[in-house]
Design an enzyme around this catalytic site. Structure first.
Site, short mmCIF file in Angstrom:
data_model
loop_
_atom_site.label_atom_id
_atom_site.label_comp_id
_atom_site.label_asym_id
_atom_site.label_seq_id
_atom_site.Cartn_x
_atom_site.Cartn_y
_atom_site.Cartn_z
N ASP A 14 53.70 66.32 65.54
CA ASP A 14 52.67 67.41 65.66
C ASP A 14 51.47 66.67 65.05
O ASP A 14 51.52 66.05 63.87
CB ASP A 14 53.06 68.72 65.06
N ASN A 16 48.53 65.27 66.42
CA ASN A 16 47.66 64.22 67.21
C ASN A 16 46.25 64.70 67.64
O ASN A 16 45.14 64.16 67.14
CB ASN A 16 48.32 64.09 68.54
N ASN A 62 54.27 73.44 76.09
CA ASN A 62 52.96 72.67 76.31
C ASN A 62 52.30 72.57 77.84
O ASN A 62 51.16 72.18 77.99
CB ASN A 62 53.34 71.23 75.91
N ARG A 65 48.76 74.01 78.41
CA ARG A 65 47.60 73.37 77.84
C ARG A 65 46.82 73.20 79.14
O ARG A 65 47.10 72.94 80.22
CB ARG A 65 48.06 72.16 77.12
C1 IPE Z 1 55.39 71.36 69.27
O1 IPE Z 1 53.86 70.99 68.93
C2 IPE Z 1 55.78 70.34 70.41
C3 IPE Z 1 55.57 69.07 70.34
C4 IPE Z 1 55.40 68.10 69.08
C5 IPE Z 1 55.88 68.11 71.55
P1 IPE Z 1 53.14 72.24 69.40
O2 IPE Z 1 51.43 71.88 68.81
O3 IPE Z 1 53.04 72.29 70.86
O4 IPE Z 1 53.63 73.46 68.59
P2 IPE Z 1 52.98 75.00 68.22
O5 IPE Z 1 52.25 75.41 69.55
O6 IPE Z 1 52.07 74.38 67.10
O7 IPE Z 1 54.19 75.52 67.60
C1 IPE Z 2 51.70 66.90 69.01
O1 IPE Z 2 50.14 67.02 68.83
C2 IPE Z 2 51.65 66.24 70.52
C3 IPE Z 2 52.06 67.49 71.54
C4 IPE Z 2 52.24 68.73 71.45
C5 IPE Z 2 52.36 66.73 72.77
P1 IPE Z 2 49.15 68.47 69.01
O2 IPE Z 2 48.53 67.97 70.73
O3 IPE Z 2 50.11 69.65 69.14
O4 IPE Z 2 48.34 68.03 68.14
P2 IPE Z 2 47.60 69.38 67.23
O5 IPE Z 2 48.62 70.22 66.70
O6 IPE Z 2 46.55 70.24 68.11
O7 IPE Z 2 46.68 68.82 66.30
MG MG Z 3 50.46 70.83 67.75
#
Ligand code: IPE
Ligand code: IPE
Ligand code: MG
Length: 243
Positions: A14, A16, A62, A65
């Site tokens: 998490d 990115n 996800n 998104r």
């Molecule tokens: C969890 O991260 C899913 C992955 C890393 C693939 P999210 O960013 O989706 O989680 P929440 O929504 O903050 O709990």
């Molecule tokens: C995790 O990083 C990767 C995936 C969920 C695919 P995020 O995209 O959730 O990054 P943040 O949490 O918004 O920084």
């Molecule tokens: Mg995240």
């Protein structure tokens, strides 16, 4: 004595998006950078001798998104498999995908299945990619499989035990999680491997995923090695004095 090594490590990659935003770049830039960390993670833990590594790559949630980000991630996964399969062959790593593969775009799904096929004979670390994965969805699917078998008369309700449920999960051979790592500062498990991680040691890092270094991976292993895993029993020191 060698310090205890987790048999199965599960990682919630998490942070990115925030990593990219901090640099004034679009979120997808962070996802691309995150693949570099994912590759280092596979190298590091397979070199360490870990048998199972599960990476949370894309959750069931996800899908909520923006379409552009989802499309980018789907393409990136296919690209990654193409790029990484040669190294998986070199390292004797076998990849498997767990999640709702049927929901993935055809092209990406085919690439993932190709990766599974090509690496199927490898006997080193198993790399499980959780894609379109949700823990509750996995349990729903397991319940359905068991109900179907019961309806066909192949299974009696009293035969449903923990093993029967484990055997009905997406990848039945995936063992219990010993160490779950989450980067990015949140302290939650976000629907990741609920059945398999009831006794997992949890390691949370404030580092955003693209900044998670091999030094941090080493720290997570050190943290794990110091845990006293009692599984509800007493530890060796206190087992003798029952009073
Ligand atoms: C969890 O991260 C899913 C992955 C890393 C693939 P999210 O960013 O989706 O989680 P929440 O929504 O903050 O709990
Ligand atoms: C995790 O990083 C990767 C995936 C969920 C695919 P995020 O995209 O959730 O990054 P943040 O949490 O918004 O920084
Ligand atoms: Mg995240």
């Amino acid at each position: 004595m060698e310090p205890a090594l987790p048999n199965h490590i599960a990682v919630i990659m998490d942070g990115n998006g925030r990593w990219a935003r901090m640099r004034g770049r679009p979120r997808v830039f962070g996802h691309r950078q995150g693949t570099e960390t994912a590759r280092e993670t596979v190298r590091f833990f397979s070199d360490a001798g870990v048998k199972y590594l599960t990476l949370y790559t894309f959750s069931s949630e996800n899908w909520k998104r923006p379409q552009r980000e989802v499309d980018f991630l789907m393409n990136l996964m296919g690209e990654m498999v193409d790029r990484e399969v040669p190294e998986m062959m070199e390292r004797n790593v076998r990849m498997v995908v767990l999640g709702r593969k049927d929901l993935l775009p055809e092209r990406g799904r085919r690439k993932l299945e190709e990766g599974e096929r090509k690496t199927a004979g490898n006997t080193g670390m198993t790399l499980a990619l959780a894609i379109s994965y949700g823990g509750r969805q996995e349990l729903v699917s397991a319940a359905r499989k068991l109900a179907e078998r019961a309806a066909r008369g192949e299974l009696k309700p009293e035969e449903i035990d923990e093993k029967a449920i484990s055997d009905a999960l997406y990848v039945p051979e995936l063992p219990d999680v010993d160490l779950m790592i989450r980067t990015g500062g949140e302290r939650r498990t976000s629907n990741f491997l609920p059945w398999q991680s009831v006794y997992a040691e949890l390691y949370f890092s404030e580092k955003l995923w693209p900044d998670f270094t091999t030094g941090e991976m080493r720290q997570a292993l050190d943290y794990y090695a110091k845990r006293d895993r009692r599984f509800g029993a007493l530890n060796d020191d206190s087992a003798g004095d029952g009073q």
